[in-house]
Design a protein around this motif. Structure first.
Motif, PDB file in Angstrom:
ATOM      1  N   ALA A  11     -40.514 -52.654 -45.415  1.00 15.67           N
ATOM      2  CA  ALA A  11     -40.442 -53.027 -43.917  1.00 15.67           C
ATOM      3  C   ALA A  11     -41.930 -52.672 -43.312  1.00 15.67           C
ATOM      4  CB  ALA A  11     -39.532 -52.263 -43.227  1.00 15.67           C
ATOM      5  N   LYS A  12     -42.539 -51.492 -43.694  1.00 17.36           N
ATOM      6  CA  LYS A  12     -43.921 -51.090 -43.298  1.00 17.36           C
ATOM      7  C   LYS A  12     -44.816 -51.944 -43.974  1.00 17.36           C
ATOM      8  CE  LYS A  12     -44.519 -46.676 -43.295  1.00 17.36           C
ATOM      9  NZ  LYS A  12     -44.359 -45.017 -43.630  1.00 17.36           N
ATOM     10  N   ARG A  13     -44.810 -52.334 -45.108  1.00 17.21           N
ATOM     11  CA  ARG A  13     -45.827 -53.046 -45.820  1.00 17.21           C
ATOM     12  C   ARG A  13     -45.721 -54.486 -45.180  1.00 17.21           C
ATOM     13  NH1 ARG A  13     -44.156 -55.027 -52.017  1.00 17.21           N
ATOM     14  NH2 ARG A  13     -45.647 -56.902 -52.071  1.00 17.21           N
ATOM     15  N   LEU A  14     -44.557 -55.122 -44.823  1.00 22.49           N
ATOM     16  CA  LEU A  14     -44.457 -56.297 -44.207  1.00 22.49           C
ATOM     17  C   LEU A  14     -44.682 -56.555 -42.745  1.00 22.49           C
ATOM     18  CD1 LEU A  14     -41.588 -57.988 -46.504  1.00 22.49           C
ATOM     19  CD2 LEU A  14     -43.911 -57.863 -47.023  1.00 22.49           C
ATOM     20  N   GLY A  15     -45.085 -55.345 -42.045  1.00 20.47           N
ATOM     21  CA  GLY A  15     -45.142 -55.359 -40.866  1.00 20.47           C
ATOM     22  C   GLY A  15     -44.101 -55.356 -39.841  1.00 20.47           C
ATOM     23  N   ASN A  51     -32.389 -52.374 -44.850  1.00 19.49           N
ATOM     24  CA  ASN A  51     -32.236 -51.525 -44.010  1.00 19.49           C
ATOM     25  C   ASN A  51     -33.906 -50.816 -43.847  1.00 19.49           C
ATOM     26  OD1 ASN A  51     -32.196 -48.999 -42.711  1.00 19.49           O
ATOM     27  ND2 ASN A  51     -30.202 -48.640 -42.998  1.00 19.49           N
ATOM     28  N   SER A  52     -34.500 -51.442 -42.711  1.00 18.76           N
ATOM     29  CA  SER A  52     -35.820 -50.869 -42.354  1.00 18.76           C
ATOM     30  C   SER A  52     -36.030 -49.454 -42.219  1.00 18.76           C
ATOM     31  CB  SER A  52     -36.217 -51.919 -41.271  1.00 18.76           C
ATOM     32  OG  SER A  52     -35.478 -51.810 -40.185  1.00 18.76           O
ATOM     33  N   LEU A  53     -35.196 -48.824 -41.938  1.00 13.03           N
ATOM     34  CA  LEU A  53     -35.322 -47.243 -41.410  1.00 13.03           C
ATOM     35  C   LEU A  53     -34.850 -46.304 -42.548  1.00 13.03           C
ATOM     36  CD1 LEU A  53     -34.516 -47.192 -37.614  1.00 13.03           C
ATOM     37  CD2 LEU A  53     -36.731 -47.413 -38.954  1.00 13.03           C
ATOM     38  N   PRO A 100     -48.536 -68.990 -41.546  1.00  4.89           N
ATOM     39  CA  PRO A 100     -48.118 -68.204 -42.823  1.00  4.89           C
ATOM     40  C   PRO A 100     -49.249 -67.122 -43.018  1.00  4.89           C
ATOM     41  CG  PRO A 100     -49.457 -70.342 -43.288  1.00  4.89           C
ATOM     42  CD  PRO A 100     -49.320 -70.279 -41.653  1.00  4.89           C
ATOM     43  N   GLN A 101     -48.538 -66.150 -43.543  1.00 10.94           N
ATOM     44  CA  GLN A 101     -49.333 -64.989 -43.710  1.00 10.94           C
ATOM     45  C   GLN A 101     -49.226 -64.597 -45.268  1.00 10.94           C
ATOM     46  OE1 GLN A 101     -47.558 -62.676 -40.493  1.00 10.94           O
ATOM     47  NE2 GLN A 101     -49.500 -61.718 -40.434  1.00 10.94           N
ATOM     48  N   PRO A 102     -50.397 -63.959 -45.914  1.00 12.41           N
ATOM     49  CA  PRO A 102     -50.232 -63.929 -47.335  1.00 12.41           C
ATOM     50  C   PRO A 102     -49.235 -62.401 -47.212  1.00 12.41           C
ATOM     51  CG  PRO A 102     -52.401 -63.132 -46.454  1.00 12.41           C
ATOM     52  CD  PRO A 102     -51.809 -63.693 -45.391  1.00 12.41           C
ATOM     53  N   VAL A 103     -48.711 -62.433 -48.409  1.00 14.42           N
ATOM     54  CA  VAL A 103     -47.663 -61.051 -48.651  1.00 14.42           C
ATOM     55  C   VAL A 103     -48.386 -60.131 -49.024  1.00 14.42           C
ATOM     56  CG1 VAL A 103     -45.998 -60.029 -50.063  1.00 14.42           C
ATOM     57  CG2 VAL A 103     -45.927 -62.638 -49.388  1.00 14.42           C
ATOM     58  N   PRO A 104     -48.673 -58.953 -48.452  1.00 15.70           N
ATOM     59  CA  PRO A 104     -49.361 -57.689 -48.541  1.00 15.70           C
ATOM     60  C   PRO A 104     -49.218 -57.276 -49.956  1.00 15.70           C
ATOM     61  CG  PRO A 104     -48.496 -57.500 -46.502  1.00 15.70           C
ATOM     62  CD  PRO A 104     -47.717 -58.727 -47.050  1.00 15.70           C
TER      63      PRO A 104
END
Length: 302
Positions: free
Chosen positions: A194-198, A185-187, A239-243
């Motif tokens: 969710a904020k961390r992964l954009g 649940n992103s909210l 691909p993006q690095p995981v924050p």
């Protein structure tokens, strides 16, 4: 006499076939079934649909096996208003409700495939993630030693998300032996992750593999499209690095770091100059007070 016997046999056959027809229910009856404690298999059909007829014939053929192996009630609902809740592509749709939790069948109209898929998914395969257990279960920032993860970010306010519940369970049922399928649940319980992964909106889908994340950006929300992406389609996306996991200090300083961004440099310069002027005048006033104090003391002693 032989002709009479043939007619009797045909009549009996027709009677048996009629007795094997799938029970039809309206939306009110269907809601009562789905809110009960029983497993329910529902074939959502519509009139004037050849594929619907093929599905109906197949489900009718295996109804007894479905009832026995799944301990389920098997019904069909024609032109139901509820079908879009469980399959955005609508009729025909074959959905197995496991004590209320739906899973959408996707595959060929084949008796063995249908039976195998539902029997293999008597229990939900989708894992529930939250901010509290995300890193522990996924090991995302350390290279995903727990395997690959395909995560569906949803929210209660998202209508499309609600309609993908059965679809995502279908993806989980198909891929559960290859990778981990999850939902967040992103909210609410997953807002920090969710904020961390954009993740800025719902629905959103992120595939995690070996410390990298791949965003599913297509608008095709079918089980086939999701499965294809998880198996090989992700290689076509960037691909993006995981924050990294945000520290408590970063969490606290986050608003300040945002304010100190380049776009605020003008206001910061103005604020800095104003602060220096104030400090200058305050310092000058304090120095004057301290320099005049000995003179006052000397005059009193006289």
């Amino acid at each position: 006499m032989l002709h009479l016997i043939s007619l009797v046999v045909i009549a009996l056959s027709l009677g048996c076939a009629a007795g094997q027809d799938l029970r039809r229910v309206d939306d009110t009856e269907l809601i009562q079934l789905l809110t009960g404690s029983s497993n329910v298999v529902v074939l959502f059909n519509k009139n004037n649909c050849q594929r619907c007829v093929e599905y109906e014939n197949m489900v009718t053929k295996i109804r007894a096996q479905l009832e026995e192996t799944l301990s389920a009630i098997v019904v069909q609902s024609v032109d139901s208003n509820l079908v879009s809740i469980y399959d955005p592509s609508k009729e025909p749709a074959l959905v197995f409700f496991r004590r209320g939790i739906p899973i959408l069948y996707h595959g060929e109209i084949n008796d063995d495939e249908i039976l195998d898929f539902f029997n293999d998914n008597l229990e939900p395969a989708v894992k529930e993630l939250s901010d509290d257990n995300f890193e522990h279960l996924t090991q995302a920032s350390s290279g995903a030693t727990t395997g690959d993860w395909f995560i569906f970010f949803s929210s209660a306010e998202c209508t499309v998300c609600q309609r993908l519940y059965a679809v995502w369970e279908s993806v989980g049922g198909k891929l559960k032996r290859k990778l981990n399928i999850a939902r967040m649940n992103s909210l609410e319980s997953g807002i920090s992750t969710a904020k961390r992964l954009g993740v800025l909106e719902s629905p959103a889908f992120i595939f995690l593999r070996q410390g990298k994340m791949y965003k599913y950006s297509a608008k095709q929300y079918s089980p086939e499209a999701f499965v294809q992406f998880a198996e090989k389609g992700y290689t076509q996306s960037y691909p993006q690095p995981v924050p990294a996991i945000p520290s408590a200090v970063n969490e606290f300083l986050g608003p300040l770091q945002s304010y100190f961004a380049a776009e605020n440099i003008t206001s910061l310069t103005t604020l800095g100059i104003f602060a220096l002027v104030v400090l200058f005048f305050v310092g000058k006033k304090v120095a004057k007070i301290f320099s005049s104090e000995p003179a006052k003391t000397k005059n009193k002693s006289k």
